[in-house]
Design a protein around this motif. Structure first.
Motif, PDB file in Angstrom:
ATOM      1  N   TYR A   1       0.842  -1.203  -0.030  1.00  0.00           N
ATOM      2  CA  TYR A   1      -0.092   0.004   0.040  1.00  0.00           C
ATOM      3  C   TYR A   1       0.813   1.235   0.029  1.00  0.00           C
ATOM      4  N   SER A   2       0.431   2.191  -0.587  1.00  0.00           N
ATOM      5  CA  SER A   2       1.402   3.444  -0.822  1.00  0.00           C
ATOM      6  C   SER A   2       0.611   4.624   0.121  1.00  0.00           C
TER       7      SER A   2
ATOM      8  N   ALA B   1       0.004   7.743   2.251  1.00  0.00           N
ATOM      9  CA  ALA B   1       0.538   9.216   2.134  1.00  0.00           C
ATOM     10  C   ALA B   1       1.309   9.601   3.226  1.00  0.00           C
TER      11      ALA B   1
ATOM     12  N   ARG C   1      -7.652   4.391   8.725  1.00  0.00           N
ATOM     13  CA  ARG C   1      -8.125   6.051   8.890  1.00  0.00           C
ATOM     14  C   ARG C   1      -9.176   5.962  10.160  1.00  0.00           C
ATOM     15  N   ASP C   2     -10.035   4.947  10.065  1.00  0.00           N
ATOM     16  CA  ASP C   2     -11.187   4.763  10.981  1.00  0.00           C
ATOM     17  C   ASP C   2     -10.423   4.474  12.337  1.00  0.00           C
TER      18      ASP C   2
ATOM     19  N   TRP D   1      -2.189   9.664  10.174  1.00  0.00           N
ATOM     20  CA  TRP D   1      -2.962   8.477   9.244  1.00  0.00           C
ATOM     21  C   TRP D   1      -4.538   8.680   9.386  1.00  0.00           C
ATOM     22  N   GLN D   2      -5.078   9.594  10.193  1.00  0.00           N
ATOM     23  CA  GLN D   2      -6.465   9.693  10.104  1.00  0.00           C
ATOM     24  C   GLN D   2      -6.619  10.424   8.716  1.00  0.00           C
ATOM     25  N   GLU D   3      -5.691  10.895   7.900  1.00  0.00           N
ATOM     26  CA  GLU D   3      -6.045  11.219   6.533  1.00  0.00           C
ATOM     27  C   GLU D   3      -5.688  10.134   5.686  1.00  0.00           C
ATOM     28  N   GLU D   4      -5.229   8.891   5.944  1.00  0.00           N
ATOM     29  CA  GLU D   4      -4.817   7.839   4.855  1.00  0.00           C
ATOM     30  C   GLU D   4      -6.174   7.463   4.131  1.00  0.00           C
ATOM     31  N   GLU D   5      -5.733   7.035   2.912  1.00  0.00           N
ATOM     32  CA  GLU D   5      -7.013   6.650   1.920  1.00  0.00           C
ATOM     33  C   GLU D   5      -7.647   5.388   2.414  1.00  0.00           C
ATOM     34  N   ASP D   6      -6.699   4.599   2.971  1.00  0.00           N
ATOM     35  CA  ASP D   6      -7.360   3.302   3.559  1.00  0.00           C
ATOM     36  C   ASP D   6      -8.395   3.709   4.726  1.00  0.00           C
ATOM     37  N   ALA D   7      -9.708   3.049   4.256  1.00  0.00           N
ATOM     38  CA  ALA D   7     -10.840   3.462   5.325  1.00  0.00           C
ATOM     39  C   ALA D   7     -10.693   2.945   6.726  1.00  0.00           C
TER      40      ALA D   7
END
Lengths: 436, 436, 436, 436
Positions: free
Chosen positions: A260-261, A263, A306-307, A297-303
């Motif tokens: 996974y890439s 952010a 992030r959650d 990581w609250q702003e990562e793409e992975d839901a």
């Protein structure tokens, strides 16, 4: 004068809310406290995620380490000193081991160790023996002194009396943390009469023992320990936060392994994920660093990542119900299936967690870790009797292990009826989630 | 039922080491505590760098905010309730303002505000009125309710009685922090008989006043405050850590402005450096984030930034001497020059810092911030008399400001004789640095 | 307004070291405290002869009675108030019974009751129902109110819930004395989290019960009680002073019955000796009076009375050894004989004394006093479960009675070799009295 | 080994709620505690009539005496030991003087001394030097040892450093009683950081001094003392009980002198009344004895004695108003006259009483008792500076004497309108006694 015997010109003290003052007279101890590896303990909380349950529990391992040192200092200087069973050469060794016994702990130790297969005792050894400021200080005492300190901490040192001061069913480590954790959380359970215990502790060949006249203080200590385990350490809300933390680390690791890439790249975690975390990498980890990553990581793409991060940062924890793993395996399997159908990954959102404690036990050959019992020293100053043979109360609870199982899950997601309404209702019924 | 009046089905409590329990019955309060802006206070220490001096002082503003709320709750529910001078409509407002009064604080507030020209009261206003979870909760109470809460916190609310509960010479804020900071540091000075004060506090039009029979408890509170300022808040070691922190932030800012190429970019600081820190930027800042940067900046190329960060992380603080700014300006100038010659930048390594406190004052028109005096309510239940007119002790100390100046510098650099030996000796003589 | 509902114009408080403040709002309570029968409790120590062991234990039953009242007040006003299971009409009754539950105690109750066959519960009844100031106050509430108060104290009142507040395995009486006695003696064992217990106590038809979530606080209370019994109440030195006291009273009674001519007549004791102690006689007895006689009897002609009184006044107590009454009857008989031969009357100077406690028990029909168990209230707010079915620890100790036997004797007399040297040596050998 | 150096085989400890434990190692100290003159202190309360105001204040001088001993022991053994300014030969002397400093106190000392013109310091001297068990123990140390102990207690001993430990503006006596009285009353004011003071106390030729770094702890101690005086020691209710006690003793003496025929003869008081109270008489007096007489005198024929005794026994105290003796002499004379006309003897029922305290003062030649100031020891370890020259707060309060005057009278008699109705109304108007 040799470095081992060197004293500070004037005694230094640390104001301590639990022991009033921590006293330092030895230059070696003063120098150890000043090392960067020891100062790092200020950035690691003593009780991990407990502050989510008891807001006062924000104290660090730095705090506790000074406390354990102070208790051992009082034992060896005020009680053992001058007694034939006590070898004065073990004094400084005991103090250093007490001070450093937790130095290998990483951030949120419990979760990190489980997720990444780490062992803080291994890192303690590396810190004491490796290229560190701590090793440099200890080596000035003697070339084999670091080895000895590591041996005491790892319980392999030949003089079991010294080991018992720091690791036994009644040691300075436990005596400090019970009182300290009670003080900072504000619960009353951790109190016991340590002053009395320190008055009756005596050195014997294999371990520290306790004069019979102090038996009730020892009983009270065991009961305090029992209460603290169930009231504080195993509190289901704390465990819920632990569960969240573990799952977050798991998710990050999984994403990393999947390529996974990120952010925000997990720079500080890479060697952990790769299972090759060197001492240098390890020492850079502390709870600020972990919190920093969870923040970004609250702003990562992975839901899921992030959650989970957002839940941890904002204390949006999982709820729980009692769970009986022997009788309810089918229920668990069914729930897993339902979670999947509801679009909620059970690997992260349906967690079985258990806690277990054995308040006291005498020696049972071949059983568990063959724990060393607590001995009472009879009036003749010679005979030793195992605690539970003299105390009705201790006999009653000896070897009584208590275990507790819970199932953790996110109520908010299960209540969100914007999707998968029917299956979520079914889940809610099983989990007994009713209207607020 | 209106949201403002909504009660939880069962009272929730937080175990608090200072007040035993914090009680929450109002849904509004419960919801506010759950917001992410309020949870963020867990990541900001109540006493900034004080934990370097008193290792127990690791408690957060979250802790303190609950405490202030609890004190105000007890005042309004147990004492004011039912008295004609008290308007029941101000109850929830008082509770919310108490809970949120510190919500605008950033990491290490004091230093950050000075270095970056921030004002935490401004951010409090933004958090209460802006697009935040807190604002969403408050707005559910009434469309003008957020404005009212902000007004109370910023002392502009028309009902001065409400304001005085949170901001006056004897308010819930101070009563909580004195006791809490005393508890966590372990010093005994912060104690006073709050139970007695809560028994004698009475609502009057312009402010809360105190029945004359409680005068001695009020005196004792003032003296506790005085002691805490000089024993804890202005402790020279704490100030030394503050100085280090400020200088580190200064250096980073300067480097940024000079276009220095950071190995680890100050992403979270950029808008601060640029003087345009939005609310969103601000809320991402907490002490974990700051510590993270200090951690990684220990490996920056710039020697000063690297050194300062490493000092802060490892508690390698500056030492100090007394300094008289009115008489010793020349000495300071001379020292600056000598530092330069020794290759030690005085802008970062020679710091004059002062502390100042006024334990109590009555109203003196036009002087300082025209502080509101403490009033005693006489036996007739009508007459008010200013505290210092009744108390010899208070009269004696009224308006007596005490100021203390110190000069901070790094002893280790000045002792390092590998370079500039002569000039460093000269400096050491002036600063009275002798052999260890 | 009726006297029963009358409130003081302003709440009165008593500063109390255990509960901070004792609050009085009801005129009835205020008036009861002012009666001479209640004030008399100031002259009767809470812990009898315990101050000879723990010098701080000089507190009176006045102290404790206010404390029990305060705990009941908090339970009924802060917790029970408004709940359907609680009858508001029982409020004042509960408060009065709590305040007066010990009012029938005489000086050094335990010894007096045993020696003279008194029963303090009987005198409580007489004080509440007889011609006393207390009866006059209670009668103003209602003509049958004194009867009700007496019934609650004597456990015959029909509403068992009210009775259970003052007399059960976890009641306000015990909760106060454990904490209070711990406070004044300075031992740490009596502490438990009463605040938590008060949060989880609930009214049910037959008794007060405890929400399951507070189980650990209840366990901790039971363990505190157990510790206090063995550490404080049954302390062998305290029992030694008790033994002395009993023997002194016995001797005075015997002399009186033999027609001995006292230099100082036992005026206050006569009706006791004659077994016809009226209420008026009884109320004149307090510990000052007893101490006065012991003081003057140090100069009586009878050598035994003189010696015993002097020992008590000057704390010249008996020593002790462990004694097994089932195995060592012969040893005892032999010792008696030897004492006689040594000219030391064994009736006064060789005393077998035992203590016994049962920390907790559930209901066992027909056994002992058929004690009412402690019930936990399950989450459904309906089901009750007996404590030991839910708590491993309580199950382990339930019904475990512990008994301890000792033999008391005067070492100094046995060491005095000016007479009967050989037989005394023999005695010393048996009693294991060696050189100092 | 000489008796002076003899140690107990095993250290003895007393559990003390204030100092945790009192430690005794010296045989001399152990023997002194066992004497009957010292045990007698158990029957004399530390705070006289204060228990009528603060019900917890039932502790004895025995309690306090052990505490003063313990503080001096810690000072001389833990701090002074080994310092050149400290003469080891003064160690045992200091301990004995500390333990015995109050041994000459009689029952309710303050009142007894005033009424009978006694001086407890005189009796202390008699006890230490006369034919007592205490003298016998002290004489075994050395033939001039009793003289030395008496000299220290009476402040005439040549080594002023030793004297200052027990009698100065900051001594072990005050440090113990402030903390102890605070503990037993439950007020929070008496707390200060004694641990810190004990860390900074240093021996100097003329007195003990305090390192400058501990100045704030000393300030705090002075403020605690000030608060305890006004909150506890001078509490108007306590003074009211004192007034009653004095008047009762006065009445008994007057009756005796008038040849009144007592139903219960004042045997124990006769030599006091005659002004020829021998040591033997004096030692028989204790508070039990006094209370015994007050008890039986409730049935005397003399109405005043009967009434006063009954008031004291049943806590039916006088009420009070503020009184200005310089402005209100005429009012007092008028009241006296009115009381006479109302048939209430003003000699017993209208009492002017005053209290006065000087929290701290430096040396003012010729003024008051020329008190020795408190000195701070500067960093150079040589220079001494008087406290108020360094502390703004102390400077502000130095020499500020506060005095308070009150007028005491029996409200109930004045409200009884069965006789002298008009004149009593007039009195009530002047004394501002309104409807309940």
């Amino acid at each position: 004068m040799s470095y081992a015997k060197q004293k500070l010109k004037e005694e230094k003290v640390f104001k301590d809310p639990v022991h009033r003052y921590v006293h330092v007279r030895d230059t070696v101890i003063w120098d150890l406290i000043g090392t960067k590896e020891f100062q790092r303990l200020r950035r690691i909380r003593q009780l991990g995620t407990t502050y989510f349950t008891f807001h006062g529990a924000e104290h660090s391992r730095f705090n506790h380490s000074l406390g354990v040192y102070e208790i051992v200092r009082r034992i060896v200087d005020d009680v053992f000193h001058g007694r034939p069973e006590w070898n004065l050469d073990d004094r400084l060794l005991s103090l250093c081991a007490a001070l450093l016994h937790d130095v290998g702990h990483g951030p949120f130790s419990h979760s990190f160790e489980k997720v990444f297969g780490l062992d803080h005792e291994e890192y303690t050894k590396l810190i004491v023996l490796g290229e560190t400021d701590i090793n440099r200080v200890l080596s000035k005492v003697g070339h084999d002194f670091p080895e000895k300190v590591a041996a005491v901490i790892n319980k392999t040192y030949e003089n079991k009396l010294v080991v018992s001061l720091i690791s036994s069913q009644i040691d300075a480590d436990r005596m400090d943390y019970l009182q300290r954790d009670a003080y900072f959380t504000g619960v009353s359970y951790g109190r016991f009469d340590m002053e009395r215990i320190l008055r009756v502790i005596r050195p014997r060949e294999e371990q520290a023992v306790f004069k019979q006249s102090g038996m009730h203080a020892v009983e009270d200590y065991i009961m305090s320990r029992y209460q603290m385990y169930w009231q504080v350490y195993f509190h289901p809300v704390t465990r819920s936060a632990e569960v969240l933390l573990s799952k977050t680390l798991h998710r990050a690791k999984e994403l990393y392994e999947e390529g996974y890439s990120f952010a925000h790249e997990p720079v500080h975690f890479k060697s952990l994920f790769d299972g090759e975390c060197t001492l240098i990498d390890y020492l850079k980890l502390d709870e600020s660093v972990v919190m920093f990553y969870f923040q970004v990581w609250q702003e990562e793409e992975d839901a899921i990542l992030r959650d989970l991060c957002s839940r941890f940062m904002n204390r949006n924890l999982f709820k729980y119900i009692e769970f009986d793993p022997t009788e309810e395996t089918q229920k668990y399997t069914e729930l897993e299936e339902l979670f999947r159908r509801a679009g909620i990954d059970p690997d992260y959102y349906l967690v079985h967690d258990s806690s277990s404690d054995l308040p006291y036990d005498f020696y049972r050959p071949g059983i568990e870790s063959e724990r060393q019992p607590i001995y009472l020293l009879m009036k003749d100053d010679v005979t030793l009797q195992e605690l539970s043979t003299r105390s009705e109360i201790m006999k009653a609870i000896s070897g009584k292990r208590r275990t507790d199982h819970k199932l953790y899950f996110p109520v908010d997601l299960l209540r969100d009826e914007s999707s998968n309404r029917t299956v979520k209702r079914k889940i809610r019924n099983i989990l007994e989630i009713y209207r607020k």
